[in-house]
Write a protein that holds these residues in place. Sequence first.
Motif, mmCIF file in Angstrom:
data_model
loop_
_atom_site.group_PDB
_atom_site.id
_atom_site.type_symbol
_atom_site.label_atom_id
_atom_site.label_comp_id
_atom_site.label_asym_id
_atom_site.label_seq_id
_atom_site.Cartn_x
_atom_site.Cartn_y
_atom_site.Cartn_z
ATOM 1 N N ASN A 38 16.493 3.890 -6.754
ATOM 2 C CA ASN A 38 17.828 4.555 -5.740
ATOM 3 C C ASN A 38 17.653 3.284 -4.746
ATOM 4 O OD1 ASN A 38 19.317 5.658 -3.883
ATOM 5 N ND2 ASN A 38 17.681 7.482 -3.616
ATOM 6 N N THR A 40 19.531 2.943 -2.264
ATOM 7 C CA THR A 40 19.843 3.271 -0.631
ATOM 8 C C THR A 40 18.643 3.708 0.193
ATOM 9 O OG1 THR A 40 20.019 5.748 -1.392
ATOM 10 C CG2 THR A 40 21.985 4.483 -1.466
ATOM 11 N N CYS A 41 17.734 4.081 -0.530
ATOM 12 C CA CYS A 41 16.219 4.381 0.221
ATOM 13 C C CYS A 41 15.057 3.648 -0.432
ATOM 14 C CB CYS A 41 15.876 5.964 0.014
ATOM 15 S SG CYS A 41 15.642 6.623 -1.347
ATOM 16 N N CYS A 66 9.660 8.126 -1.440
ATOM 17 C CA CYS A 66 9.241 9.237 -0.460
ATOM 18 C C CYS A 66 8.526 10.228 -1.197
ATOM 19 C CB CYS A 66 10.362 9.565 0.064
ATOM 20 S SG CYS A 66 11.668 10.423 -0.822
ATOM 21 N N SER A 69 10.655 12.219 -3.819
ATOM 22 C CA SER A 69 11.006 11.536 -5.099
ATOM 23 C C SER A 69 9.582 11.507 -5.926
ATOM 24 C CB SER A 69 11.373 10.093 -5.016
ATOM 25 O OG SER A 69 10.405 9.176 -4.453
ATOM 26 N N GLN A 100 22.362 20.788 -6.149
ATOM 27 C CA GLN A 100 23.786 20.756 -5.695
ATOM 28 C C GLN A 100 23.907 21.956 -5.011
ATOM 29 O OE1 GLN A 100 26.541 19.165 -8.806
ATOM 30 N NE2 GLN A 100 24.759 18.313 -9.507
ATOM 31 N N PHE A 122 19.806 19.200 2.481
ATOM 32 C CA PHE A 122 19.932 17.736 2.706
ATOM 33 C C PHE A 122 20.400 16.704 2.041
ATOM 34 C CE2 PHE A 122 16.210 20.254 4.333
ATOM 35 C CZ PHE A 122 16.508 19.971 5.704
ATOM 36 N N PRO A 123 21.779 16.576 1.798
ATOM 37 C CA PRO A 123 22.490 15.863 0.880
ATOM 38 C C PRO A 123 21.898 14.538 0.669
ATOM 39 C CG PRO A 123 23.967 16.823 2.079
ATOM 40 C CD PRO A 123 22.755 17.008 2.718
ATOM 41 N N ALA A 124 21.443 13.825 1.762
ATOM 42 C CA ALA A 124 20.708 12.449 1.407
ATOM 43 C C ALA A 124 19.606 12.116 0.839
ATOM 44 C CB ALA A 124 20.545 11.614 2.930
ATOM 45 N N ARG A 125 18.966 13.515 0.504
ATOM 46 C CA ARG A 125 17.629 13.408 -0.070
ATOM 47 C C ARG A 125 17.675 13.888 -1.609
ATOM 48 N NH1 ARG A 125 13.323 12.828 3.280
ATOM 49 N NH2 ARG A 125 12.330 11.908 1.412
ATOM 50 N N LYS A 127 19.244 12.681 -4.147
ATOM 51 C CA LYS A 127 19.042 11.524 -5.044
ATOM 52 C C LYS A 127 17.535 11.076 -5.016
ATOM 53 C CE LYS A 127 23.496 8.947 -4.685
ATOM 54 N NZ LYS A 127 24.217 7.787 -4.347
ATOM 55 N N CYS A 128 16.905 11.438 -4.224
ATOM 56 C CA CYS A 128 15.421 11.107 -4.061
ATOM 57 C C CYS A 128 14.742 12.113 -5.094
ATOM 58 C CB CYS A 128 14.777 11.347 -2.937
ATOM 59 S SG CYS A 128 15.239 10.549 -1.421
#
Length: 145
Positions: A38, A40-41, A66, A69, A100, A122-125, A127-128
Amino acid sequence: MSSNNLDQLYRQVIMDHYKNPRNKGVLEDDSLTINMNNPTCGDRIQLTLKVNDGKVTDAKFEGEGCSISMSSASMMTQAIKGKDIKEALKLSTIFSDMMQGKDYDDGIDLGDIEALSGVSKFPARIKCATLAWKAMEKGLKEDEQ
């Protein structure tokens, strides 16, 4: 159980999988190896799967990232071991729907995986949490071809 207590329990389950990951390592021999990251992070995972006669007989992962993930990878490897490919992919769909915030088939016992349900806030998490699952989907779909 109050919402606060449930959140605390879920955090404990996530941290337990992060600090004491299940199925950490690499499978050798005839295993599928899937590498994903990923960008982005910075989370990255190497997932190895052993598939025999249409069934996931073993699963291990290596990686760094993190707590979300890495604990998700731990939970996912536990959940898919012993499942046939179709069941493993269905679990991945259910997990994706849960992440989702969609309605999902709650007739299936998700066990520890349910602890990640709060990530959907927490949309940013997201993908994790889905990194290992996407790796599993990719590997199983490529193996079917």
